[in-house]
Design a protein around this motif. Structure first.
Motif, PDB file in Angstrom:
ATOM      1  N   GLN A   1      -1.709  -6.775   8.153  1.00  0.00           N
ATOM      2  CA  GLN A   1      -0.462  -6.465   8.853  1.00  0.00           C
ATOM      3  C   GLN A   1      -0.637  -5.402   9.923  1.00  0.00           C
ATOM      4  O   GLN A   1       0.244  -5.217  10.755  1.00  0.00           O
ATOM      5  CB  GLN A   1       0.605  -6.006   7.856  1.00  0.00           C
ATOM      6  CG  GLN A   1       1.033  -7.078   6.901  1.00  0.00           C
ATOM      7  CD  GLN A   1       1.957  -6.562   5.812  1.00  0.00           C
ATOM      8  OE1 GLN A   1       2.137  -5.367   5.654  1.00  0.00           O
ATOM      9  NE2 GLN A   1       2.532  -7.483   5.063  1.00  0.00           N
ATOM     10  N   ALA A   2      -1.767  -4.710   9.918  1.00  0.00           N
ATOM     11  CA  ALA A   2      -1.989  -3.639  10.888  1.00  0.00           C
ATOM     12  C   ALA A   2      -2.152  -4.230  12.283  1.00  0.00           C
ATOM     13  O   ALA A   2      -2.793  -5.262  12.455  1.00  0.00           O
ATOM     14  CB  ALA A   2      -3.233  -2.843  10.513  1.00  0.00           C
TER      15      ALA A   2
ATOM     16  N   ALA B   1      -4.666  -3.281  -0.096  1.00  0.00           N
ATOM     17  CA  ALA B   1      -5.490  -2.921   1.065  1.00  0.00           C
ATOM     18  C   ALA B   1      -5.660  -4.108   1.997  1.00  0.00           C
ATOM     19  O   ALA B   1      -5.561  -3.966   3.222  1.00  0.00           O
ATOM     20  CB  ALA B   1      -6.849  -2.393   0.607  1.00  0.00           C
ATOM     21  N   ARG B   2      -5.923  -5.295   1.441  1.00  0.00           N
ATOM     22  CA  ARG B   2      -6.078  -6.494   2.272  1.00  0.00           C
ATOM     23  C   ARG B   2      -4.775  -6.818   3.007  1.00  0.00           C
ATOM     24  O   ARG B   2      -4.790  -7.148   4.196  1.00  0.00           O
ATOM     25  CB  ARG B   2      -6.510  -7.683   1.425  1.00  0.00           C
ATOM     26  CG  ARG B   2      -7.992  -7.693   1.099  1.00  0.00           C
ATOM     27  CD  ARG B   2      -8.429  -9.027   0.511  1.00  0.00           C
ATOM     28  NE  ARG B   2      -7.790  -9.322  -0.764  1.00  0.00           N
ATOM     29  CZ  ARG B   2      -8.235  -8.907  -1.948  1.00  0.00           C
ATOM     30  NH1 ARG B   2      -9.324  -8.186  -2.023  1.00  0.00           N
ATOM     31  NH2 ARG B   2      -7.595  -9.221  -3.053  1.00  0.00           N
TER      32      ARG B   2
ATOM     33  N   ALA C   1       0.833  -1.205   0.000  1.00  0.00           N
ATOM     34  CA  ALA C   1       0.000   0.000   0.000  1.00  0.00           C
ATOM     35  C   ALA C   1       0.867   1.252   0.000  1.00  0.00           C
ATOM     36  O   ALA C   1       0.547   2.238  -0.669  1.00  0.00           O
ATOM     37  CB  ALA C   1      -0.934  -0.006   1.200  1.00  0.00           C
ATOM     38  N   GLY C   2       1.977   1.225   0.711  1.00  0.00           N
ATOM     39  CA  GLY C   2       2.882   2.377   0.753  1.00  0.00           C
ATOM     40  C   GLY C   2       3.457   2.698  -0.615  1.00  0.00           C
ATOM     41  O   GLY C   2       3.631   3.871  -0.966  1.00  0.00           O
ATOM     42  N   THR C   3       3.732   1.684  -1.390  1.00  0.00           N
ATOM     43  CA  THR C   3       4.248   1.898  -2.744  1.00  0.00           C
ATOM     44  C   THR C   3       3.183   2.556  -3.613  1.00  0.00           C
ATOM     45  O   THR C   3       3.471   3.488  -4.374  1.00  0.00           O
ATOM     46  CB  THR C   3       4.678   0.552  -3.373  1.00  0.00           C
ATOM     47  OG1 THR C   3       5.664  -0.044  -2.522  1.00  0.00           O
ATOM     48  CG2 THR C   3       5.249   0.748  -4.759  1.00  0.00           C
TER      49      THR C   3
END
Length: 178
Positions: free
Chosen positions: A80-81, A74-75, A3-5
């Motif tokens: 990982q959150a 997103a998944r 997601a960061g990428t």
């Protein structure tokens, strides 16, 4: 893809406009340029970078957005959150608080009485036992939680968490750590 990428790629305004145009149905470099207001050169450069990252499929002048990559990222990020911190040792109370409290703010006042009691019992901890508060200070403390301070104040008094006399409030209910 992480997601960061994706966020990093979309931080560039030109790439963001290209992705938006593709998401809205543009399918060629010319259509993306028209929809985004970018030049053909800027669209081509952005599309090349997005294609190298795997977000766009490019075949000549035809472009296609890999929307499934966004869902996958997103998944992965959600998995990982870390779990949100517990707001109550009681799992049932914690579930109610997780539903109605986000980032230290009350997203809505529960309509169901039992849930509202759980939220009020949590909220009353902003008031120190033994301290008297003028209404203006009560309003300021409650405004940090929710904009409808009058409703919160009324519920706290009606349910016995706060007592009011002559415009002065004090904590009269709720659990107190000793």
């Amino acid at each position: 893809m992480e997601a960061g990428t994706i966020v990093g790629l979309l931080a560039d305004p030109a790439r963001l406009r290209v992705v938006a145009a593709l998401a809205l149905g543009a399918g060629t470099i010319e259509e993306v340029a028209e929809a985004s207001g970018l030049s053909l050169k800027d669209v081509a450069l952005a599309a090349r970078r997005l294609a190298r990252a795997g977000l766009v499929h490019r075949d000549g002048h035809t472009l296609a957005l890999h929307t499934e990559r966004f869902a996958e990222a997103a998944r992965t990020a959600a998995a990982q959150a870390p779990p949100p911190p517990r707001m109550s040792a009681d799992p049932a109370e914690d579930a109610v608080l997780q539903t109605f409290v986000r980032d230290g703010r009350l997203v809505s006042i529960p309509a169901q009485h039992s849930k509202r009691l759980v939220v009020l019992a949590h909220l009353v901890h902003v008031f120190e036992p033994g301290v008297r508060y003028p209404e203006r200070e009560v309003n300021a403390l409650l405004a940090a939680w929710h904009p409808d301070v009058a409703a919160l104040r009324r519920y706290l008094v009606d349910e016995g968490f706060l007592t009011r006399q002559a415009g002065v409030y004090w904590r009269s209910g709720g659990y107190v750590e000793v």
